[in-house]
Write an enzyme that holds these catalytic residues in place. Structure first.
Site, PDB file in Angstrom:
ATOM      1  N   ARG A  52       0.846  -1.210   0.000  1.00  0.00           N
ATOM      2  CA  ARG A  52       0.000   0.000   0.000  1.00  0.00           C
ATOM      3  C   ARG A  52       0.875   1.250   0.000  1.00  0.00           C
ATOM      4  NH1 ARG A  52      -2.165   1.724   4.449  1.00  0.00           N
ATOM      5  NH2 ARG A  52      -2.897  -0.264   5.258  1.00  0.00           N
ATOM      6  N   TYR A 104     -12.526  18.079 -17.565  1.00  0.00           N
ATOM      7  CA  TYR A 104     -12.997  16.697 -17.547  1.00  0.00           C
ATOM      8  C   TYR A 104     -14.141  16.607 -16.537  1.00  0.00           C
ATOM      9  CZ  TYR A 104     -13.155  11.729 -16.647  1.00  0.00           C
ATOM     10  OH  TYR A 104     -13.585  10.441 -16.485  1.00  0.00           O
ATOM     11  N   ASP A 177      -3.579  18.919 -15.707  1.00  0.00           N
ATOM     12  CA  ASP A 177      -4.026  17.595 -16.141  1.00  0.00           C
ATOM     13  C   ASP A 177      -3.534  17.421 -17.576  1.00  0.00           C
ATOM     14  OD1 ASP A 177      -5.404  15.396 -17.171  1.00  0.00           O
ATOM     15  OD2 ASP A 177      -7.204  15.780 -15.974  1.00  0.00           O
ATOM     16  N   LYS A 202      -5.563   6.349 -20.125  1.00  0.00           N
ATOM     17  CA  LYS A 202      -5.740   6.823 -21.494  1.00  0.00           C
ATOM     18  C   LYS A 202      -4.482   6.560 -22.329  1.00  0.00           C
ATOM     19  CE  LYS A 202      -9.553   8.100 -19.575  1.00  0.00           C
ATOM     20  NZ  LYS A 202      -9.839   9.454 -19.148  1.00  0.00           N
TER      21      LYS A 202
HETATM   22  C1  LIG Z   1     -10.279  10.008 -17.971  1.00  0.00           C
HETATM   23  C2  LIG Z   1      -9.777  11.292 -17.469  1.00  0.00           C
HETATM   24  C3  LIG Z   1      -9.629  11.510 -16.095  1.00  0.00           C
HETATM   25  C4  LIG Z   1     -10.018  10.463 -15.071  1.00  0.00           C
HETATM   26  O1  LIG Z   1      -9.221   9.320 -15.164  1.00  0.00           O
HETATM   27  P1  LIG Z   1      -9.701   7.832 -14.750  1.00  0.00           P
HETATM   28  O2  LIG Z   1      -8.486   7.018 -15.007  1.00  0.00           O
HETATM   29  O3  LIG Z   1     -10.865   7.489 -15.635  1.00  0.00           O
HETATM   30  O4  LIG Z   1     -10.103   7.884 -13.325  1.00  0.00           O
HETATM   31  C5  LIG Z   1      -9.106  12.724 -15.689  1.00  0.00           C
HETATM   32  N1  LIG Z   1      -8.775  13.687 -16.565  1.00  0.00           N
HETATM   33  C6  LIG Z   1      -8.915  13.510 -17.897  1.00  0.00           C
HETATM   34  C7  LIG Z   1      -8.542  14.604 -18.831  1.00  0.00           C
HETATM   35  C8  LIG Z   1      -9.422  12.312 -18.392  1.00  0.00           C
HETATM   36  O5  LIG Z   1      -9.585  12.143 -19.717  1.00  0.00           O
END
Ligand SMILES: *Cc1c(COP(=O)(O)O)cnc(C)c1O
Length: 393
Positions: A52, A104, A177, A202
Site C-alpha cells: 500500500r 474533464y 491535467d 488513457k
Molecule cells: C479520464 C480522465 C480523467 C479520469 O481518469 P480515470 O483514469 O478514468 O479515473 C481525468 N482527466 C482527464 C482529462 C481524463 O480524460
C-alpha cells in the site's frame, strides 16, 4: 553514451533499459508481493514494508513517467480520478482553488459534490481569459490553480506559461491535467507547472485495459509529502499487475501518439468544410481559438482528440453515432482503437456540452478506413434527415 543523454523515445521504448538482475530478463519482472521480509535487525531488504506504501513495479512505471515529464517525483494511483482527488484532498479547509471552466467532467462532478464538504473554496474561471484569472487569484489564499489542456471536450488550449506566471506571482501552485496532450506533446513543467496529473488509463497505457493515474511534482516539498502520505494512508494504489501493464503500454507511447495526432489532423481537415458538419473542434486547425498557443506549446502534433458538431443538431449526431462501423461507440480515450461518443448524454443532464457534439478519440487504424467510416455515417445521417423532412431529390 550515459542513460541520461539518451532521448526520451529511446529510454521509454527500452523501459529505461533495466534488466531483471535475477533472471537477466529484458522484460521487467512483476512484483506481486503485498509485504516484504523484515530482517532480524528490524530493517528491510530495500526499505519496503507493505505494498500500500511502496512496490517495485509501481516504482518502475513512476521512473518512466518522471523521465517523460521531466518531473523528479512521481506516484501512481488507482485511477486518474484517485490521482486528481489526492491533490485536492491534500489541500486544507478554506483553501481557495481556481479551476478551468472547461474540464474533464469527473473532476468537475467531484468538486461540485464533495469540494464544498471538504471545505474548499472552488472558483471556476475561463483559463483563456488571463484578465479573469488575474482577478480570481487571491494572493495568500489561492493555493492551487487547476488547468486541463487541451480540455475536454472542446479542446480549449490554455497558455501554461502565462498561467504559471500569474499563479506564482499570487503564491499559488499550478497543477496541469496532461492526460490529453501526454508528455510526448506537452511537458507542463517546462512552462512552470508545479504538479502534473494523468489518467494513465488513457494514452499512457494506450490499450484500454488498465485503470491507473499518476501525480508528478517538480519538487519534494511538504505538499508533495502530503500527497504521498494520502496515497499510502487512503490506499489509492493500483494493483502491481496494472502498473506492469502500464510499463508495457508506455513503451509504445511515442509511436501511438504520433500516429493518432497525424490521423486526427487528416480527419479534422477533411471534415472541416463538410456540408454535414457544423464545426470541427481540433487545436491543430487554424480556425480553433487555441491554435496559436497550441502551435507553440505542443510539440510534434496536436493530439488524437477532436470533436465534431454535426449539422442539424442532436438527432443527426445520434444518427451518425448509430451508423459508424469502424469507430467503436464507447467512452474513454487514448486507446489504439478509435472511439466515438455523444458526450452530452454521457455526462448527463447537467452537462454544458452542446448536444450536436460527437467526441472522437483517434486510434492507430488506417486513416482511410476511419475517414470512409465517418463519411458514410454522415451520409446516412443526412439521408435520414432528408427522409424525415419529406424532401426529395
Ligand atoms: C479520464 C480522465 C480523467 C479520469 O481518469 P480515470 O483514469 O478514468 O479515473 C481525468 N482527466 C482527464 C482529462 C481524463 O480524460
Amino acid at each position: 553514451m550515459k542513460g541520461s543523454q539518451l532521448l526520451p523515445e529511446t529510454l521509454v521504448a527500452q523501459a529505461l533499459g533495466e534488466v531483471d538482475p535475477v533472471s537477466g530478463g529484458l522484460t521487467p519482472p512483476i512484483s506481486l508481493s503485498t509485504n516484504y521480509e523484515q530482517l532480524p535487525d528490524g530493517s528491510y531488504h530495500q526499505a519496503r514494508v507493505y505494498t500500500r506504501a511502496d512496490n517495485p513495479t509501481y516504482e518502475h512505471a513512476e521512473r518512466m513517467l518522471a523521465m517523460l515529464e521531466g518531473g523528479s517525483h512521481c506516484m501512481l494511483f488507482a485511477s486518474g480520478m484517485a490521482a486528481a482527488i489526492a491533490v485536492f484532498q491534500s489541500l486544507l479547509p478554506g483553501d481557495h482553488v481556481v479551476v478551468s471552466r472547461v474540464l474533464y467532467w469527473g473532476v468537475r462532478k467531484w468538486l461540485a459534490e464533495f469540494g464544498l464538504s471538504w471545505g474548499l473554496d472552488v472558483e471556476f474561471v475561463d483559463m483563456g481569459d488571463l484578465a479573469a484569472v488575474q482577478v480570481a487569484l487571491r494572493p495568500g489564499s489561492t493555493r492551487l490553480v487547476w488547468v486541463e489542456t487541451p480540455a475536454n471536450p472542446t479542446w480549449e488550449v490554455s497558455d501554461l506559461r502565462a498561467l504559471c506566471d500569474l499563479a506564482h506571482a499570487a503564491g499559488a501552485r499550478v497543477a496541469v491535467d496532461n492526460t490529453v496532450a501526454t508528455p510526448v506533446l506537452t511537458r507542463p513543467m517546462e512552462f512552470g507547472a508545479d504538479l502534473v496529473v494523468h489518467s494513465a488509463t488513457k494514452y499512457l497505457n494506450g490499450h484500454s485495459d488498465v485503470l491507473a493515474g499518476a501525480v508528478l511534482s517538480i519538487r519534494n516539498d511538504p505538499f508533495w509529502q502530503r500527497i504521498r502520505s494520502w496515497r499510502r494512508t487512503a490506499g489509492a494504489v493500483p494493483g502491481p499487475f496494472e502498473a506492469w501493464l502500464l510499463v508495457r503500454g508506455m513503451r509504445t507511447l511515442f509511436l501511438r501518439v504520433a500516429r493518432a495526432s497525424e490521423t486526427a489532423l487528416i480527419i479534422a481537415r477533411h471534415f472541416e468544410n463538410h456540408p454535414a458538419v457544423r464545426a470541427v473542434l481540433y487545436p491543430g486547425l487554424p480556425s480553433h481559438p487555441g491554435h496559436a498557443i497550441a502551435a507553440r506549446q505542443m510539440t510534434g502534433g496536436f493530439g488524437g482528440m477532436l470533436s465534431i458538431r454535426v449539422a442539424g443538431g442532436a438527432e443527426h449526431a445520434r444518427s451518425v453515432l448509430t451508423a459508424v462501423k469502424v469507430f467503436k461507440r464507447a467512452t474513454s480515450l487514448g486507446g489504439v482503437e478509435s472511439l466515438i461518443e455523444h458526450r452530452s448524454s454521457m455526462e448527463g443532464p447537467s452537462s454544458p456540452v452542446p448536444d450536436d457534439l460527437l467526441r472522437l478519440s483517434i486510434g492507430i487504424e488506417a486513416p482511410k478506413d476511419l475517414l470512409a467510416d465517418l463519411e458514410a455515417a454522415l451520409e446516412t445521417a443526412a439521408m435520414a434527415a432528408l427522409g424525415a423532412s419529406g424532401a426529395t431529390g
